[in-house]
Design a protein around this motif. Sequence first.
Motif, mmCIF file in Angstrom:
data_model
loop_
_atom_site.group_PDB
_atom_site.id
_atom_site.type_symbol
_atom_site.label_atom_id
_atom_site.label_comp_id
_atom_site.label_asym_id
_atom_site.label_seq_id
_atom_site.Cartn_x
_atom_site.Cartn_y
_atom_site.Cartn_z
ATOM 1 N N VAL A 111 0.868 -1.174 0.000
ATOM 2 C CA VAL A 111 0.000 0.000 0.000
ATOM 3 C C VAL A 111 0.907 1.227 0.000
ATOM 4 N N SER A 112 0.835 2.000 -1.072
ATOM 5 C CA SER A 112 1.678 3.185 -1.219
ATOM 6 C C SER A 112 1.117 4.006 -2.366
ATOM 7 N N THR A 113 1.816 5.061 -2.724
ATOM 8 C CA THR A 113 1.524 5.815 -3.934
ATOM 9 C C THR A 113 2.829 6.026 -4.672
ATOM 10 N N PHE A 114 2.737 6.238 -5.974
ATOM 11 C CA PHE A 114 3.935 6.270 -6.808
ATOM 12 C C PHE A 114 4.899 7.360 -6.347
ATOM 13 N N GLY A 115 6.145 6.972 -6.106
ATOM 14 C CA GLY A 115 7.178 7.904 -5.697
ATOM 15 C C GLY A 115 7.202 8.216 -4.214
ATOM 16 N N SER A 116 6.297 7.614 -3.441
ATOM 17 C CA SER A 116 6.211 7.899 -2.018
ATOM 18 C C SER A 116 6.975 6.865 -1.193
ATOM 19 N N GLN A 117 7.519 7.310 -0.053
ATOM 20 C CA GLN A 117 8.169 6.414 0.888
ATOM 21 C C GLN A 117 7.257 6.103 2.079
ATOM 22 N N THR A 118 6.058 6.667 2.083
ATOM 23 C CA THR A 118 5.080 6.352 3.119
ATOM 24 C C THR A 118 4.306 5.126 2.659
ATOM 25 N N SER A 119 4.742 3.966 3.124
ATOM 26 C CA SER A 119 4.279 2.698 2.557
ATOM 27 C C SER A 119 4.120 1.651 3.650
ATOM 28 N N THR A 120 3.317 0.639 3.353
ATOM 29 C CA THR A 120 3.102 -0.475 4.269
ATOM 30 C C THR A 120 2.975 -1.771 3.478
ATOM 31 N N ILE A 121 3.519 -2.843 4.016
ATOM 32 C CA ILE A 121 3.341 -4.180 3.446
ATOM 33 C C ILE A 121 2.201 -4.863 4.183
ATOM 34 N N GLY A 122 1.188 -5.264 3.434
ATOM 35 C CA GLY A 122 0.047 -5.970 3.995
ATOM 36 C C GLY A 122 0.089 -7.439 3.633
ATOM 37 N N VAL A 123 -0.819 -8.220 4.252
ATOM 38 C CA VAL A 123 -0.883 -9.652 3.974
ATOM 39 C C VAL A 123 -2.330 -10.135 4.029
ATOM 40 N N ALA A 124 -2.660 -11.030 3.126
ATOM 41 C CA ALA A 124 -3.950 -11.709 3.117
ATOM 42 C C ALA A 124 -3.698 -13.213 3.130
ATOM 43 N N VAL A 125 -4.641 -13.988 3.666
ATOM 44 C CA VAL A 125 -4.466 -15.437 3.776
ATOM 45 C C VAL A 125 -5.646 -16.162 3.138
ATOM 46 N N SER A 126 -5.381 -17.405 2.698
ATOM 47 C CA SER A 126 -6.406 -18.208 2.028
ATOM 48 C C SER A 126 -6.090 -19.690 2.188
ATOM 49 N N ASN A 127 -7.124 -20.501 2.098
ATOM 50 C CA ASN A 127 -6.949 -21.952 2.080
ATOM 51 C C ASN A 127 -7.086 -22.536 0.690
ATOM 52 N N ASP A 128 -7.580 -21.718 -0.272
ATOM 53 C CA ASP A 128 -7.861 -22.260 -1.602
ATOM 54 C C ASP A 128 -7.403 -21.364 -2.759
ATOM 55 N N LEU A 129 -6.772 -20.235 -2.470
ATOM 56 C CA LEU A 129 -6.285 -19.275 -3.464
ATOM 57 C C LEU A 129 -7.390 -18.465 -4.135
ATOM 58 N N GLU A 130 -8.626 -18.720 -3.761
ATOM 59 C CA GLU A 130 -9.731 -17.984 -4.367
ATOM 60 C C GLU A 130 -10.439 -17.062 -3.382
ATOM 61 N N ASN A 131 -10.564 -17.505 -2.138
ATOM 62 C CA ASN A 131 -11.240 -16.731 -1.101
ATOM 63 C C ASN A 131 -10.197 -16.266 -0.087
ATOM 64 N N TRP A 132 -10.101 -14.956 0.081
ATOM 65 C CA TRP A 132 -9.017 -14.381 0.860
ATOM 66 C C TRP A 132 -9.531 -13.544 2.019
ATOM 67 N N THR A 133 -8.784 -13.602 3.117
ATOM 68 C CA THR A 133 -9.053 -12.774 4.288
ATOM 69 C C THR A 133 -7.905 -11.798 4.461
ATOM 70 N N ASP A 134 -8.225 -10.513 4.472
ATOM 71 C CA ASP A 134 -7.208 -9.482 4.620
ATOM 72 C C ASP A 134 -6.856 -9.317 6.094
ATOM 73 N N LEU A 135 -5.590 -9.517 6.438
ATOM 74 C CA LEU A 135 -5.127 -9.311 7.806
ATOM 75 C C LEU A 135 -4.522 -7.929 8.008
ATOM 76 N N GLY A 136 -4.461 -7.146 6.946
ATOM 77 C CA GLY A 136 -3.935 -5.799 7.059
ATOM 78 C C GLY A 136 -2.424 -5.764 7.152
ATOM 79 N N SER A 137 -1.901 -4.823 7.920
ATOM 80 C CA SER A 137 -0.467 -4.566 7.956
ATOM 81 C C SER A 137 0.315 -5.683 8.641
ATOM 82 N N THR A 138 1.489 -5.961 8.085
ATOM 83 C CA THR A 138 2.446 -6.870 8.722
ATOM 84 C C THR A 138 3.253 -6.155 9.805
#
Length: 319
Positions: free
Chosen positions: A104-131
């Motif tokens: 999550v960021s904008t082009f050229g910005s250093q204000t950024s975050t790495i997020g993560v989502a999890v799944s058991n089947d690669l089709e349905n995902w749960t967003d856990l937000g920031s790492t």
Amino acid sequence: MNIFFGTLAILSASGVRGYALPGACSGICTNTHDPSIITRNGIYFRFSTGGRIAIHIAPNITGPWTYKGPLLPKGSIINLRGNQDLWAPDVSEVDGTYYLYYSVSTFGSQTSTIGVAVSNDLENWTDLGSTGITSDPSKPYNAIDANLIDVNGTKLLTFGSFWNGLYQVQMQTPPTSARTGSTPYQISHNQADKAMEGPTVFRNGGYYYLFFSKGSCCGYDKNMPAAGKEYKILVCRSTSPTGGFVDKSGVSCTSGGGTVVLESHSGWVYGPGGQCVYDDPVQGPILGYHYVDRRIGYADGQKRFGWNKMDFSDGWPVV
């Protein structure tokens, strides 16, 4: 013999670098930035930047690729500008669960975050937000372009873009956040040319290979970079996944090292980058990437999905 392909063969035989054309691709192969590939039950899943992380599936790496929908239909729960335009997916399977890291960021910005989502089947995902891996102008790195590698149970997340190069941090188990007390450390940097991003760490034989993209990635239709300054894919290697990476000439990756794996070639393949590396169950190690087809156009939305087999027989990856 076709003169063009005959010339390529002569150049390759004489030791001048030549590259195979991108592998076959049918179905939806356009507008595929920063692809990440994985398979489940014989089905290929391709995740890419844009569309809140677009999911495409196919019965084969060659396609036909069809669109399944967005990974996160409502965008990210991370409260940061850019949470509806998610970048640089990286998917891994760990102990039966799939983890997909995104930026999550904008082009050229250093204000950024790495997020993560999890799944058991690669089709349905749960967003856990920031790492918990974030950046701002007070930090030496940019928290985007994450890539996970599991080394005998130790999970390492490599990330970074421009600023002071590529960094790595140890993750918790399960790998949804950085390990308590683990501080990101630099594993690659070029002081003279900071256009380095998108790391991928891949193990083959006794080495860990650090792949990364370098150069101008985007907006070729509006601002064409000088020749040779467009995106390309480079590599360094080490016997350790945590550092000591050097290129084929022995130059450290923290001192500007990097051996070219793939660059513009053949007259129409331009600016390959945003790579993933996947040990395909059918093809063996493959390099996935996006590129511009000069015959079609230079706009970001026209970038194509490319892939090639890689040969590590001499200790260095060759496309």
